[in-house]
Design a protein around this motif. Structure first.
Motif, PDB file in Angstrom:
ATOM      1  N   VAL A  50      -2.212 -18.800 -44.070  1.00  0.00           N
ATOM      2  CA  VAL A  50      -2.174 -18.862 -42.549  1.00  0.00           C
ATOM      3  C   VAL A  50      -3.281 -18.756 -42.286  1.00  0.00           C
ATOM      4  N   GLY A  51      -3.002 -16.839 -42.051  1.00  0.00           N
ATOM      5  CA  GLY A  51      -4.316 -16.396 -41.821  1.00  0.00           C
ATOM      6  C   GLY A  51      -5.727 -16.631 -42.254  1.00  0.00           C
ATOM      7  N   LYS A  52      -5.629 -17.250 -43.751  1.00  0.00           N
ATOM      8  CA  LYS A  52      -7.258 -17.555 -43.694  1.00  0.00           C
ATOM      9  C   LYS A  52      -8.018 -18.961 -43.113  1.00  0.00           C
ATOM     10  N   GLY A  53      -6.918 -19.980 -42.357  1.00  0.00           N
ATOM     11  CA  GLY A  53      -7.017 -21.304 -41.825  1.00  0.00           C
ATOM     12  C   GLY A  53      -6.854 -20.886 -40.663  1.00  0.00           C
ATOM     13  N   GLN A  54      -6.372 -19.978 -39.844  1.00  0.00           N
ATOM     14  CA  GLN A  54      -6.663 -20.191 -38.825  1.00  0.00           C
ATOM     15  C   GLN A  54      -7.880 -20.033 -38.141  1.00  0.00           C
ATOM     16  N   THR A  55      -9.168 -19.945 -38.494  1.00  0.00           N
ATOM     17  CA  THR A  55     -10.498 -20.006 -37.924  1.00  0.00           C
ATOM     18  C   THR A  55     -10.741 -21.505 -38.770  1.00  0.00           C
ATOM     19  N   ALA A  56     -10.130 -21.896 -38.918  1.00  0.00           N
ATOM     20  CA  ALA A  56     -10.834 -23.407 -38.832  1.00  0.00           C
ATOM     21  C   ALA A  56      -9.932 -23.956 -38.357  1.00  0.00           C
ATOM     22  N   LEU A  57      -9.069 -23.723 -38.344  1.00  0.00           N
ATOM     23  CA  LEU A  57      -8.164 -24.566 -36.898  1.00  0.00           C
ATOM     24  C   LEU A  57      -9.000 -24.553 -35.850  1.00  0.00           C
ATOM     25  N   ARG A  58      -9.096 -23.288 -35.188  1.00  0.00           N
ATOM     26  CA  ARG A  58     -10.122 -22.602 -34.198  1.00  0.00           C
ATOM     27  C   ARG A  58     -10.793 -23.559 -33.439  1.00  0.00           C
ATOM     28  N   GLU A  59     -12.032 -23.560 -35.199  1.00  0.00           N
ATOM     29  CA  GLU A  59     -12.573 -24.959 -34.826  1.00  0.00           C
ATOM     30  C   GLU A  59     -12.725 -25.505 -33.993  1.00  0.00           C
ATOM     31  N   VAL A  60     -11.619 -26.690 -34.857  1.00  0.00           N
ATOM     32  CA  VAL A  60     -11.441 -27.741 -34.491  1.00  0.00           C
ATOM     33  C   VAL A  60     -10.193 -28.522 -33.143  1.00  0.00           C
ATOM     34  N   ILE A  94     -11.578 -29.587 -28.239  1.00  0.00           N
ATOM     35  CA  ILE A  94     -12.241 -30.184 -26.943  1.00  0.00           C
ATOM     36  C   ILE A  94     -13.012 -30.567 -26.339  1.00  0.00           C
ATOM     37  N   ASP A  95     -14.059 -29.823 -27.119  1.00  0.00           N
ATOM     38  CA  ASP A  95     -15.692 -30.001 -26.240  1.00  0.00           C
ATOM     39  C   ASP A  95     -15.916 -31.875 -26.041  1.00  0.00           C
ATOM     40  N   ALA A  96     -15.149 -32.274 -27.653  1.00  0.00           N
ATOM     41  CA  ALA A  96     -15.410 -34.111 -27.037  1.00  0.00           C
ATOM     42  C   ALA A  96     -14.705 -34.144 -26.325  1.00  0.00           C
ATOM     43  N   GLY A  97     -13.248 -33.968 -25.959  1.00  0.00           N
ATOM     44  CA  GLY A  97     -12.718 -34.595 -24.021  1.00  0.00           C
ATOM     45  C   GLY A  97     -11.960 -35.651 -25.813  1.00  0.00           C
ATOM     46  N   ILE A  98     -11.599 -35.011 -26.976  1.00  0.00           N
ATOM     47  CA  ILE A  98     -10.706 -35.386 -27.728  1.00  0.00           C
ATOM     48  C   ILE A  98      -9.153 -35.078 -27.583  1.00  0.00           C
ATOM     49  N   THR A  99      -8.615 -35.227 -27.446  1.00  0.00           N
ATOM     50  CA  THR A  99      -6.879 -34.643 -27.205  1.00  0.00           C
ATOM     51  C   THR A  99      -6.227 -34.402 -28.799  1.00  0.00           C
ATOM     52  N   CYS A 100      -5.916 -33.172 -28.428  1.00  0.00           N
ATOM     53  CA  CYS A 100      -5.358 -32.869 -30.006  1.00  0.00           C
ATOM     54  C   CYS A 100      -3.738 -31.459 -29.878  1.00  0.00           C
ATOM     55  N   PRO A 101      -2.602 -32.577 -29.069  1.00  0.00           N
ATOM     56  CA  PRO A 101      -1.812 -31.608 -28.401  1.00  0.00           C
ATOM     57  C   PRO A 101      -0.607 -30.660 -29.690  1.00  0.00           C
ATOM     58  N   ALA A 102      -0.847 -31.843 -31.675  1.00  0.00           N
ATOM     59  CA  ALA A 102      -0.193 -30.643 -32.266  1.00  0.00           C
ATOM     60  C   ALA A 102      -1.589 -29.447 -32.728  1.00  0.00           C
ATOM     61  N   PHE A 103      -2.854 -29.585 -32.375  1.00  0.00           N
ATOM     62  CA  PHE A 103      -3.605 -28.831 -33.650  1.00  0.00           C
ATOM     63  C   PHE A 103      -3.384 -27.305 -32.005  1.00  0.00           C
ATOM     64  N   SER A 104      -3.603 -28.087 -30.793  1.00  0.00           N
ATOM     65  CA  SER A 104      -3.317 -27.023 -30.096  1.00  0.00           C
ATOM     66  C   SER A 104      -2.120 -26.329 -29.867  1.00  0.00           C
TER      67      SER A 104
END
Length: 90
Positions: free
Chosen positions: A5-15, A20-30
């Protein structure tokens, strides 16, 4: 598991940032990212929740700069002041 999980957090933050920048909702990820961030903190910022409870229901709250168990209540408005039976100037 914690290492993965610690290794994947950077990728999750980027996603989440890209979505958010594209105006796409991602409630589960956020929400997952927020949960992860709150889970690994020693002290959570619950002060807004405590203030709202105190304002609407005359609950009390604790302060982190005072001994544990010491309760505080704030007279937030004139209504709160008059219902407490005290006179203050706002």
């Amino acid at each position: 598991f914690a290492t993965d999980v610690g290794k994947g957090q950077t990728a999750l933050r980027e996603v989440v940032k890209l979505a958010i920048d594209a105006g796409i909702t991602c409630p589960a990820f956020s929400a997952a990212l927020s949960y992860y961030d709150s889970y690994r903190r020693e002290r959570l910022p619950a002060n807004l929740t405590q203030a709202q409870r105190d304002f609407f229901g005359a609950h009390t709250y604790e302060r982190v700069d005072k001994p544990r168990g010491e309760a505080f209540h704030t007279a937030w408005t004139a209504h709160h002041i008059s219902s407490a039976g005290k006179t203050y100037s706002l």
